[in-house]
Design an enzyme around this catalytic site. Structure first.
Site, PDB file in Angstrom:
ATOM      1  N   SER A  66      33.189  41.297  36.727  1.00  0.00           N
ATOM      2  CA  SER A  66      33.551  42.322  36.124  1.00  0.00           C
ATOM      3  C   SER A  66      33.819  41.995  34.416  1.00  0.00           C
ATOM      4  O   SER A  66      33.320  40.805  34.295  1.00  0.00           O
ATOM      5  CB  SER A  66      35.191  42.537  36.409  1.00  0.00           C
ATOM      6  OG  SER A  66      35.348  42.621  37.777  1.00  0.00           O
TER       7      SER A  66
HETATM    8  N1  SAM Z   1      36.863  39.012  39.899  1.00  0.00           N
HETATM    9  C1  SAM Z   1      35.424  38.724  40.436  1.00  0.00           C
HETATM   10  C2  SAM Z   1      34.806  38.021  39.573  1.00  0.00           C
HETATM   11  O1  SAM Z   1      35.296  37.210  38.531  1.00  0.00           O
HETATM   12  O2  SAM Z   1      33.512  37.807  39.816  1.00  0.00           O
HETATM   13  C3  SAM Z   1      34.551  40.096  40.731  1.00  0.00           C
HETATM   14  C4  SAM Z   1      35.351  40.736  42.025  1.00  0.00           C
HETATM   15  S1  SAM Z   1      34.316  41.922  42.605  1.00  0.00           S
HETATM   16  C5  SAM Z   1      34.306  43.076  41.515  1.00  0.00           C
HETATM   17  C6  SAM Z   1      34.951  42.497  44.003  1.00  0.00           C
HETATM   18  C7  SAM Z   1      34.843  41.450  45.177  1.00  0.00           C
HETATM   19  O3  SAM Z   1      35.945  42.011  46.050  1.00  0.00           O
HETATM   20  C8  SAM Z   1      33.499  41.402  45.882  1.00  0.00           C
HETATM   21  O4  SAM Z   1      33.204  40.104  45.964  1.00  0.00           O
HETATM   22  C9  SAM Z   1      33.756  41.811  47.297  1.00  0.00           C
HETATM   23  O5  SAM Z   1      33.043  41.261  48.428  1.00  0.00           O
HETATM   24  C10 SAM Z   1      35.368  41.683  47.494  1.00  0.00           C
HETATM   25  N2  SAM Z   1      36.107  42.209  48.521  1.00  0.00           N
HETATM   26  C11 SAM Z   1      35.986  43.556  48.912  1.00  0.00           C
HETATM   27  N3  SAM Z   1      36.905  43.931  49.951  1.00  0.00           N
HETATM   28  C12 SAM Z   1      37.421  42.856  50.248  1.00  0.00           C
HETATM   29  C13 SAM Z   1      38.383  42.425  51.140  1.00  0.00           C
HETATM   30  N4  SAM Z   1      38.956  43.099  51.965  1.00  0.00           N
HETATM   31  N5  SAM Z   1      38.859  40.962  50.980  1.00  0.00           N
HETATM   32  C14 SAM Z   1      38.243  40.103  50.319  1.00  0.00           C
HETATM   33  N6  SAM Z   1      37.284  40.277  49.393  1.00  0.00           N
HETATM   34  C15 SAM Z   1      36.870  41.705  49.353  1.00  0.00           C
END
Ligand code: SAM
Length: 219
Positions: A66
């Site tokens: 993000s």
């Molecule tokens: N905050 C992170 C960073 O600093 O890189 C970015 C996160 S990214 C926008 C969103 C993440 O949520 C992705 O890696 C995705 O695979 C994960 N995600 C989506 N659904 C999920 C779930 N049910 N449980 C765990 N992770 C999940």
């Protein structure tokens, strides 16, 4: 914690902090966490020259790290004092996990994509964090074993707040989650007081979908 500051990126990181301040981030402990966290370790090699821009960047598996000012906003809203137990749903690159590790006592982070978690684990380890636990799984069901959490951050967008996360939020705790449709959402802050959950809309955002039992369907 090991000093992760690499001289060649120090100037770029300083400029990022000035950008965050110009965008209204005031909390000194949050700004300090950005100073201590080497974002260049969490981006792909093709994006290294952009590591300290205030932009989201692609990571593997079609996901994104993000925008730093969005992370900073999240972290300011949580108002962490260093004593909290925090749950992060969506480890992604692990960058925000390390920011959190500088601001809270213990960080528990869940990611559903095995390859992403493996890369994040390595990057987090190279930062020398000792207060981070990682789990491969569906974060929409939380991590009951370590609940309750003083703060919960959801880094992916859901149609509604997953009930297990509300249940695992400590009394007085804060939960931040993007809520809305698959492409556009509102960052929402939820504060628990006993059985009462107060909701506050913060700002429009765009996050990848939260996929899982209490999120969007994977099919
Ligand atoms: N905050 C992170 C960073 O600093 O890189 C970015 C996160 S990214 C926008 C969103 C993440 O949520 C992705 O890696 C995705 O695979 C994960 N995600 C989506 N659904 C999920 C779930 N049910 N449980 C765990 N992770 C999940």
């Amino acid at each position: 914690m090991a000093d992760p500051v690499v001289p060649e990126y120090r100037g770029a990181r300083r400029r990022l902090i000035e950008t965050l301040q110009s965008k209204g981030i005031k909390d000194l402990s949050v700004l300090r966490a950005f100073e201590l966290t080497p974002r260049h370790l969490f981006v792909q090699s093709g994006s290294l020259h952009r590591a300290y821009e205030d932009s989201p960047l692609p990571i593997s598996e079609g996901q994104t790290i993000s925008q730093p000012s969005v992370h900073a906003r999240y972290l300011e809203l949580l108002g962490l004092t260093g004593h909290e137990r925090v749950l992060e749903v969506g480890t992604g690159s692990g960058y925000q996990t390390v920011l959190l590790s500088h601001l809270a006592a213990q960080v528990f982070s869940i990611e559903r994509i095995p390859g992403l978690l493996a890369t994040a684990r390595e990057a987090i380890r190279s930062c020398g964090c000792r207060n981070v636990s990682l789990l491969l799984g569906d974060g929409t069901i939380g991590w009951r074993e370590y609940a309750p959490f003083d703060a919960i951050l959801v880094s992916a967008a859901a149609p509604d707040v997953p009930r297990p996360l509300l249940e695992q939020l400590a009394d007085g705790g804060r939960l931040i989650i993007p809520l809305g449709g698959r492409t556009e959402q509102t960052l929402t802050l939820i504060t628990r007081s006993g059985d009462d959950y107060k909701r506050r809309d913060i700002v429009p955002v765009r996050f990848v979908p939260l996929l899982g039992t209490h999120g969007w369907s994977t099919s």
